[in-house]
Design a protein around this motif. Structure first.
Motif, short mmCIF file in Angstrom:
data_model
loop_
_atom_site.label_atom_id
_atom_site.label_comp_id
_atom_site.label_asym_id
_atom_site.label_seq_id
_atom_site.Cartn_x
_atom_site.Cartn_y
_atom_site.Cartn_z
N PRO A 1 0.80 -1.17 -0.05
CA PRO A 1 0.07 0.05 0.14
C PRO A 1 0.76 1.19 -0.22
CG PRO A 1 -0.12 -0.96 2.13
CD PRO A 1 0.60 -1.97 1.30
N VAL A 2 0.49 2.28 -0.71
CA VAL A 2 0.96 3.52 -0.41
C VAL A 2 0.53 4.11 0.73
CG1 VAL A 2 0.84 5.97 -1.60
CG2 VAL A 2 0.55 3.82 -3.00
N LEU B 1 0.90 7.42 3.27
CA LEU B 1 0.91 8.76 3.23
C LEU B 1 0.82 9.21 4.72
CD1 LEU B 1 -1.45 9.69 0.28
CD2 LEU B 1 0.98 9.34 0.16
N VAL C 1 -1.99 13.16 -4.68
CA VAL C 1 -1.32 11.76 -5.39
C VAL C 1 -2.32 11.11 -6.30
CG1 VAL C 1 -0.55 9.58 -4.51
CG2 VAL C 1 -0.27 11.49 -3.15
N MET D 1 -4.50 -4.49 -18.03
CA MET D 1 -3.68 -4.61 -17.08
C MET D 1 -3.57 -3.46 -16.12
SD MET D 1 0.31 -5.10 -17.41
CE MET D 1 1.25 -4.09 -18.42
N TYR D 2 -3.95 -2.08 -16.89
CA TYR D 2 -3.85 -0.76 -16.15
C TYR D 2 -5.21 -0.36 -15.67
CZ TYR D 2 0.39 -0.50 -18.85
OH TYR D 2 1.68 -0.73 -19.37
N SER E 1 -9.40 0.29 -15.47
CA SER E 1 -10.45 1.03 -16.31
C SER E 1 -9.92 2.50 -16.70
CB SER E 1 -11.69 1.32 -15.40
OG SER E 1 -11.39 2.27 -14.47
N PRO F 1 -1.73 7.83 9.32
CA PRO F 1 -1.15 7.83 7.57
C PRO F 1 -2.50 7.41 6.81
CG PRO F 1 0.02 6.13 8.58
CD PRO F 1 -0.78 6.92 9.82
N VAL F 2 -2.65 7.91 5.70
CA VAL F 2 -3.58 7.40 4.60
C VAL F 2 -3.09 6.21 4.06
CG1 VAL F 2 -4.86 8.07 2.53
CG2 VAL F 2 -4.32 9.99 4.11
N GLU F 3 -3.74 5.14 4.02
CA GLU F 3 -3.12 3.93 3.64
C GLU F 3 -3.72 3.26 2.23
OE1 GLU F 3 -2.45 -0.37 5.32
OE2 GLU F 3 -1.94 1.00 6.88
N LEU F 4 -3.28 3.34 1.12
CA LEU F 4 -4.07 3.22 0.01
C LEU F 4 -3.44 1.77 -0.60
CD1 LEU F 4 -3.39 6.69 -1.65
CD2 LEU F 4 -5.32 6.00 -0.55
N ALA F 5 -4.23 0.62 -0.47
CA ALA F 5 -4.08 -0.56 -1.11
C ALA F 5 -3.96 -0.32 -2.38
CB ALA F 5 -4.71 -1.63 -0.47
N ARG F 6 -3.07 -1.12 -3.36
CA ARG F 6 -3.16 -1.19 -4.68
C ARG F 6 -4.21 -1.62 -5.25
NH1 ARG F 6 1.67 1.50 -6.37
NH2 ARG F 6 0.55 2.07 -8.27
N MET G 1 -4.80 2.93 -12.83
CA MET G 1 -3.84 4.00 -13.11
C MET G 1 -4.70 5.24 -13.26
SD MET G 1 -0.96 2.76 -13.08
CE MET G 1 0.11 3.75 -13.57
N MET G 2 -5.98 5.39 -13.37
CA MET G 2 -6.85 6.53 -13.40
C MET G 2 -7.37 6.77 -11.96
SD MET G 2 -6.99 8.41 -15.86
CE MET G 2 -8.29 9.15 -16.98
N TRP G 3 -6.78 7.46 -11.02
CA TRP G 3 -7.24 7.58 -9.83
C TRP G 3 -6.35 8.85 -9.15
CZ3 TRP G 3 -3.46 7.36 -5.47
CH2 TRP G 3 -2.65 6.89 -5.79
N GLY G 4 -6.84 9.69 -8.19
CA GLY G 4 -6.49 10.67 -7.46
C GLY G 4 -6.83 10.72 -5.96
N VAL G 5 -5.97 10.99 -4.96
CA VAL G 5 -6.41 11.32 -3.64
C VAL G 5 -5.73 12.49 -3.41
CG1 VAL G 5 -5.96 10.88 -1.41
CG2 VAL G 5 -6.50 9.02 -3.09
#
Lengths: 345, 345
Positions: free
Chosen positions: A260-261, A263, A273, B241-242, B244, B260-265, B269-273
């Motif tokens: 996970p990323v 932050l 991000v 594989m990338y 939507s 921390p903000v924890e972003l599991a992948r 590839m089209m996302w933002g936080v």
């Protein structure tokens, strides 16, 4: 038209499609020569994500270069016969690939396929990063995993254009690679002085945008927080609990770390991000910008956008267990090129 | 002009400035009445972040309402005498506040200060979220900590405008608050069926934008990944594989969890936080949009943008240890209003 493919690299994104999450340590090989089949298991968690590709034939090989051996009747198409062209879009790991004339990048006379096999992914990604920085109003750029083939290219590009670049690497060997290239700002995240070194480089360059190839872990957040420390320090007369009003951005374009990323908070409220993908970037900027960037690649394919390979292999060699072990390591500076047109058994 | 402040709420952002990271469990009180002083320690890690405010006087109280008791000579200013106005910008926790006539929001006749004390932060934040969703091309909205005062207001607003809203809450009591309001999509993250419930709500609404008040932890990433699962499922014929090509966005506007903000992948590839702050939003959209949003607040201050308070206190009561303990809990649905103009000892 038909292109005889003579050079197609193994990019990290190709490995993602080719090997996916397979456990190569227990891979099994059967058959010989062009009949070789490699089989490796995939864990249940990864299988859930990959359910969409089960039973589907995947065309591997994002980009490549070769010689036009057959073309349509129009004079424009006929003029391409015998020329070296680069093409893009999957399915390059084969001896022949069809393409529309309009989609290919025609190289200047004298350029050989092995010099133009990597004319799309890394060159357009490096150009896309710089273009993104300029469009979004940043004065400098940070790049992680910066000693990679792409990172070296980005250094040549930023130097050519006079655009400040902070290189973040993870070892002293990688520091040396970039020093040898003449890079000005190199920061080693393995050093205890990492945070201070990063702050100094961000202060010197004014960089507020980073492109991160690693993804998982704390690095993206550390970069944002360091950018905020520099931004808030620059306007420190008044305390603002919301932080600076300078936007800080990290684009994650790779996944060297699948975790996970993470932050840690501390970059105020003006930060972002997000994912960054070449195709999406090109779709966003439109065909005119894409044409401009491609023309630059063709003109500077032997200088700014030159690629270097550790080894050239055949398609059959690409299925050899030892060779798979070598290219799947994704070691810094190691890059494999496939020539599908060499004679095989 | 001078406004006699009669209603100023304690917002979460006020608590951030008022209490910061102080350890209230060991707070000490000295003095009495208007001489009361509350002292509480701050840990060394937080002190590093807060170094910029040491020794500086902070004007607390982001917004408030009152009656104009003195105005300039111009007819426009004189016309405001005796009127109820809402003002914004810090320093409202006091009996009188100066303001430019142009900066205040003049309420329709008959509106009392206690009805207009919260006319800026929550109303403009709710309107700003909806405006952001429309400007960035989203068809639906997700909100976390959705049973808050702001969340309830956002429900009224989205219903009035027919804009789909997914409410994420953390307890059955919060589910009930929103059910009583008539909310259509309520998802409880404390339930084992959370992921499935969220997927169903995202599918039903097409929401690809979330506003998150929590910040720390896994929720922002879970929302993104669920949005991606819906987006990828909608175009599942071909595996990519990338992921939507539908952009998914989470804006973090609060910090209920400081971790921390924890972003599991797993969101392609089209996302933002990113961070989202009302002031930055208003600066970005410009004065015309701001004026339009404010006019709507004034017109709907007793309906869509009505605020409800658990308790009204004086400035001296705001320093009472028991009262501090109550409002610093940030309990869902509990909101305190200060009336600085009530008589104190």
């Amino acid at each position: 038209m038909v292109v005889r493919i003579e050079a197609t690299p193994i990019n990290p994104s190709d490995l993602g499609l080719l090997l996916s999450a397979a456990d190569l340590s227990v891979a099994k090989t059967s058959g010989k020569g062009v009949e070789t089949v490699v089989t490796a298991p995939i864990g249940p968690a990864a299988m859930r994500v990959l359910a969409g590709r089960v039973g589907k034939s995947m065309s591997v090989g994002l980009e490549g270069a070769g010689v036009v051996i057959s073309a349509g009747a129009s004079p424009d198409a006929q003029a391409l016969l015998g020329k070296t062209v680069s093409i893009f879009g999957g399915g390059m790991y084969g001896q022949f690939r069809t393409s529309k004339a309009a989609d290919c990048l025609v190289l200047p006379a004298g350029i050989k396929p092995e010099e133009a096999g990597s004319a799309f992914v890394n060159p357009l990604t490096a150009l896309g990063m710089l273009e993104t920085a300029r469009r979004e109003g940043h004065k400098g750029l940070v790049h992680t995993a910066a000693a990679s083939s792409l990172g070296q290219m980005l250094n040549r590009l930023c130097r050519a254009d006079g655009f400040p670049l902070v290189n973040i690497v993870r070892s002293t060997q990688q520091v040396q690679i970039l020093k040898d290239l003449g890079a000005e700002h190199i920061v080693n995240s393995a050093e205890p002085s990492f945070r201070d070194d990063l702050l100094a480089a961000l202060k010197a360059t004014g960089a507020t945008l980073a492109f991160d190839a690693i993804g998982g872990g704390k690095l993206a957040g550390q970069i944002l927080n360091a950018m905020e420390a520099v931004a808030a320090g620059a306007s420190a007369e008044t305390y603002n609990m919301y932080g600076s009003s300078i936007h800080k951005q990290v684009y994650i374009y790779g996944t060297l770390d699948l975790g996970p990323v993470e932050l840690a908070r501390g970059s105020g409220m003006m930060w972002g991000v997000g994912g960054w993908l070449l195709f999406h970037f090109l779709a966003k900027v439109g065909p005119e910008v894409e044409a401009r960037l491609k023309a630059r690649v063709a003109n500077e394919i032997k200088t700014t956008f030159a690629s270097y390979y550790t080894r050239t292999i055949s398609l059959v060699e690409a299925l050899d267990p030892d060779v798979i072990a070598a290219y799947s390591r994704r070691a810094t500076g190691e890059k494999f090129l496939i020539n599908p047109s060499v004679a095989v058994d």
